[in-house]
Write a protein that holds these residues in place. Structure first.
Motif, PDB file in Angstrom:
ATOM      1  N   HIS A   1       0.802  -1.369   0.120  1.00  0.00           N
ATOM      2  CA  HIS A   1      -0.129  -0.042  -0.041  1.00  0.00           C
ATOM      3  C   HIS A   1       0.963   1.337  -0.061  1.00  0.00           C
ATOM      4  N   ILE A   2       0.344   2.246  -0.680  1.00  0.00           N
ATOM      5  CA  ILE A   2       1.174   3.498  -0.593  1.00  0.00           C
ATOM      6  C   ILE A   2       0.310   4.771  -0.758  1.00  0.00           C
ATOM      7  N   ILE A   3       0.431   5.493   0.259  1.00  0.00           N
ATOM      8  CA  ILE A   3      -0.525   6.678   0.362  1.00  0.00           C
ATOM      9  C   ILE A   3       0.423   7.712   0.262  1.00  0.00           C
ATOM     10  N   ARG A   4      -0.081   8.965  -0.607  1.00  0.00           N
ATOM     11  CA  ARG A   4       0.843  10.151  -0.734  1.00  0.00           C
ATOM     12  C   ARG A   4       0.218  11.302  -0.173  1.00  0.00           C
ATOM     13  N   LEU A   5       0.926  12.006   0.721  1.00  0.00           N
ATOM     14  CA  LEU A   5       0.381  13.246   1.256  1.00  0.00           C
ATOM     15  C   LEU A   5       0.424  14.519   0.473  1.00  0.00           C
ATOM     16  N   PRO A   6      -0.300  15.364   0.187  1.00  0.00           N
ATOM     17  CA  PRO A   6      -0.190  16.337  -1.121  1.00  0.00           C
ATOM     18  C   PRO A   6       0.949  17.326  -0.642  1.00  0.00           C
ATOM     19  N   HIS A   7       1.356  17.104   0.563  1.00  0.00           N
ATOM     20  CA  HIS A   7       2.579  18.181   1.046  1.00  0.00           C
ATOM     21  C   HIS A   7       3.136  17.750   2.203  1.00  0.00           C
ATOM     22  N   HIS A   8       4.479  18.028   2.433  1.00  0.00           N
ATOM     23  CA  HIS A   8       5.308  17.721   3.401  1.00  0.00           C
ATOM     24  C   HIS A   8       4.783  18.347   4.903  1.00  0.00           C
ATOM     25  N   THR A   9       4.201  17.221   5.529  1.00  0.00           N
ATOM     26  CA  THR A   9       3.770  17.430   6.951  1.00  0.00           C
ATOM     27  C   THR A   9       4.522  17.352   8.035  1.00  0.00           C
ATOM     28  N   GLY A  10       5.432  16.468   8.019  1.00  0.00           N
ATOM     29  CA  GLY A  10       6.388  16.041   9.011  1.00  0.00           C
ATOM     30  C   GLY A  10       6.196  14.905   9.539  1.00  0.00           C
ATOM     31  N   LEU A  11       7.099  14.421  10.367  1.00  0.00           N
ATOM     32  CA  LEU A  11       6.931  12.873  10.829  1.00  0.00           C
ATOM     33  C   LEU A  11       5.783  12.721  11.686  1.00  0.00           C
ATOM     34  N   ALA A  12       5.344  13.515  12.418  1.00  0.00           N
ATOM     35  CA  ALA A  12       4.024  13.269  13.352  1.00  0.00           C
ATOM     36  C   ALA A  12       2.957  13.052  12.329  1.00  0.00           C
ATOM     37  N   GLY A  13       2.835  13.909  11.404  1.00  0.00           N
ATOM     38  CA  GLY A  13       1.711  14.030  10.589  1.00  0.00           C
ATOM     39  C   GLY A  13       1.726  12.681   9.730  1.00  0.00           C
ATOM     40  N   ALA A  14       2.737  12.329   9.165  1.00  0.00           N
ATOM     41  CA  ALA A  14       3.074  11.120   8.493  1.00  0.00           C
ATOM     42  C   ALA A  14       2.672   9.856   9.208  1.00  0.00           C
ATOM     43  N   PHE A  15       2.815   9.718  10.573  1.00  0.00           N
ATOM     44  CA  PHE A  15       2.631   8.640  11.281  1.00  0.00           C
ATOM     45  C   PHE A  15       1.143   8.835  11.576  1.00  0.00           C
ATOM     46  N   ALA A  16       0.529   9.766  11.914  1.00  0.00           N
ATOM     47  CA  ALA A  16      -0.907   9.760  12.086  1.00  0.00           C
ATOM     48  C   ALA A  16      -1.540   9.143  10.983  1.00  0.00           C
ATOM     49  N   ALA A  17      -1.268   9.725   9.646  1.00  0.00           N
ATOM     50  CA  ALA A  17      -1.835   9.349   8.583  1.00  0.00           C
ATOM     51  C   ALA A  17      -1.575   7.798   8.287  1.00  0.00           C
ATOM     52  N   GLY A  18      -0.661   7.331   8.642  1.00  0.00           N
ATOM     53  CA  GLY A  18      -0.187   5.911   8.540  1.00  0.00           C
ATOM     54  C   GLY A  18      -1.112   5.038   9.269  1.00  0.00           C
ATOM     55  N   LEU A  19      -1.311   5.466  10.542  1.00  0.00           N
ATOM     56  CA  LEU A  19      -2.371   4.936  11.491  1.00  0.00           C
ATOM     57  C   LEU A  19      -3.601   4.780  10.992  1.00  0.00           C
ATOM     58  N   ASP A  20      -4.249   5.645  10.515  1.00  0.00           N
ATOM     59  CA  ASP A  20      -5.606   5.865   9.579  1.00  0.00           C
ATOM     60  C   ASP A  20      -5.576   4.955   8.677  1.00  0.00           C
ATOM     61  N   ALA A  21      -4.576   5.045   7.790  1.00  0.00           N
ATOM     62  CA  ALA A  21      -4.691   4.014   6.762  1.00  0.00           C
ATOM     63  C   ALA A  21      -4.466   2.593   7.126  1.00  0.00           C
ATOM     64  N   SER A  22      -3.639   2.390   8.055  1.00  0.00           N
ATOM     65  CA  SER A  22      -3.538   0.842   8.414  1.00  0.00           C
ATOM     66  C   SER A  22      -4.714   0.337   8.941  1.00  0.00           C
ATOM     67  N   LEU A  23      -5.693   1.284   9.655  1.00  0.00           N
ATOM     68  CA  LEU A  23      -6.734   0.602  10.210  1.00  0.00           C
ATOM     69  C   LEU A  23      -7.705   0.763   9.240  1.00  0.00           C
ATOM     70  N   ARG A  24      -7.769   1.273   8.231  1.00  0.00           N
ATOM     71  CA  ARG A  24      -8.675   1.274   6.937  1.00  0.00           C
ATOM     72  C   ARG A  24      -8.338   0.007   6.287  1.00  0.00           C
ATOM     73  N   PHE A  25      -7.179  -0.358   6.160  1.00  0.00           N
ATOM     74  CA  PHE A  25      -6.775  -1.769   5.354  1.00  0.00           C
ATOM     75  C   PHE A  25      -6.895  -2.782   6.348  1.00  0.00           C
ATOM     76  N   GLY A  26      -7.524  -2.741   7.624  1.00  0.00           N
ATOM     77  CA  GLY A  26      -7.713  -3.917   8.377  1.00  0.00           C
ATOM     78  C   GLY A  26      -6.597  -4.540   9.445  1.00  0.00           C
ATOM     79  N   ALA A  27      -5.613  -3.647   9.755  1.00  0.00           N
ATOM     80  CA  ALA A  27      -4.840  -4.054  10.533  1.00  0.00           C
ATOM     81  C   ALA A  27      -5.087  -4.346  11.878  1.00  0.00           C
ATOM     82  N   ASP A  28      -4.852  -5.628  12.327  1.00  0.00           N
ATOM     83  CA  ASP A  28      -5.029  -5.978  13.877  1.00  0.00           C
ATOM     84  C   ASP A  28      -3.598  -5.602  14.532  1.00  0.00           C
ATOM     85  N   ILE A  29      -2.760  -5.454  14.055  1.00  0.00           N
ATOM     86  CA  ILE A  29      -1.420  -4.818  14.571  1.00  0.00           C
ATOM     87  C   ILE A  29      -0.654  -3.994  13.741  1.00  0.00           C
TER      88      ILE A  29
END
Length: 315
Positions: free
Chosen positions: A57-85
């Motif tokens: 899976h690859i998600i592309r953020l529209p602009h550079h948000t920084g490490l905290a923003g990228a981490f949070a976006a990753g959590l949301d995407a991982s949950l949408r993709f059905g991650a248990d861990i």
């Protein structure tokens, strides 16, 4: 059980291929392993290199948000993709990928909900002596603020359950590592740590641009997160210190007055009165902040239920 390994990336085209090649694709007790790349506004073709290297899976953020923003976006995407861990690791291959099963073991065994990889920052040869001392001191402060025992609070190599990810809110613009630990500790999540290995750095840190910058941003993050969850304790401690200063100055004035030397110290009496008033006001602010914190907890619970409902409905 589905595991998603998320990797926040910013201009990592030179390293992401090697990082992906070392990730384990079969882990005992895990039915499915997938890799998620969060491209944080890269301009060097990181996403395309990751796609060719086998990222699921690859998600592309529209602009550079920084490490905290990228981490949070990753959590949301991982949950949408059905991650248990969810496992978070760095794109520069700082952490030894073979230690991912070790990171997962306490969660699989039901002993923890979040596991942090301990690099042994007090003796890490890649850190300068000053950086080692700062990392140890910072981890001690975060451990006290979160009521946890985490020797490497800034480690980004960590695993968490779906439930913890659903409840995680990243508000900092700097880094997620300290804030999420304080959140987890104050929510009484089961958090532990395991020793992990590291590889020599392939490039200078983009987060720590200097000692002063690191101390400033880390201190702000810790104080803000702690005050958010323990406002009454913070403002009461501050208010009591101001009150004591006012009392001390007032007692000094009274002693001088009794000795017949107080006529020229009226300004001390005024200062004592001001400090006493400010001290009481600070404690009152703490009470109001504590009530606001209760409202925030209600809002967080509503947000958690809404996110969980949306994800369950999307299955």
């Amino acid at each position: 059980m589905k595991l998603i390994i998320q990797i926040p990336c910013y201009n990592e085209a030179n390293t992401i291929r090697d990082t992906l090649s070392l990730l384990p694709r079969r882990i005992e007790s895990i039915d499915q392993v997938e890799v998620l790349i969060i491209d944080d506004g890269s301009t060097d073709g990181t996403a395309e290199v990751a796609r060719l290297a086998g990222a699921d899976h690859i998600i592309r953020l529209p602009h550079h948000t920084g490490l905290a923003g990228a981490f949070a976006a990753g959590l949301d995407a991982s949950l949408r993709f059905g991650a248990d861990i969810i496992v978070n690791t760095d794109a520069d291959n700082q952490y030894e990928a073979e230690d991912i099963p070790k990171l997962l073991q306490p969660i699989i065994a039901g002993q923890a909900e979040m596991v942090v990889g301990d690099r042994g920052v007090g003796s890490l040869p890649y850190f300068s002596p000053l950086k080692r001392r700062l990392q140890v001191a910072g981890s001690w402060v975060v451990s006290r603020a979160s009521d946890l025992s985490i020797p490497d609070a800034t480690s980004g190599f960590r695993a968490m359950t779906r439930e913890v990810a659903l409840r995680t809110l990243v508000l900092s613009d700097y880094s997620y590592t300290l804030e999420t630990l304080i959140q987890a500790g104050n929510r009484k999540s089961k958090v532990t740590h395991v020793p992990v290995r590291t590889n020599p750095p392939s490039r200078p840190s983009r987060l720590m641009r200097g000692v002063v910058d690191y101390l400033k941003n880390s201190s702000i993050t810790i104080v803000r997160a702690y005050a958010m969850y323990r406002p009454l304790r913070v403002f009461t401690a501050l208010g009591v210190m101001i009150l004591l200063a006012g009392v001390a100055i007032g007692v000094r004035f009274l002693i001088l007055r009794l000795l017949g030397q107080g006529m020229g110290n009226v300004q001390s009496l005024i200062l004592a009165a001001v400090l006493l008033i400010v001290g009481f006001q600070t404690i009152l602010i703490g009470l109001v902040a504590d009530l606001i914190a209760f409202n925030r907890k209600i809002l967080e619970e509503l947000l958690y239920r809404a996110r969980k409902s949306d994800l369950d409905g999307a299955k």
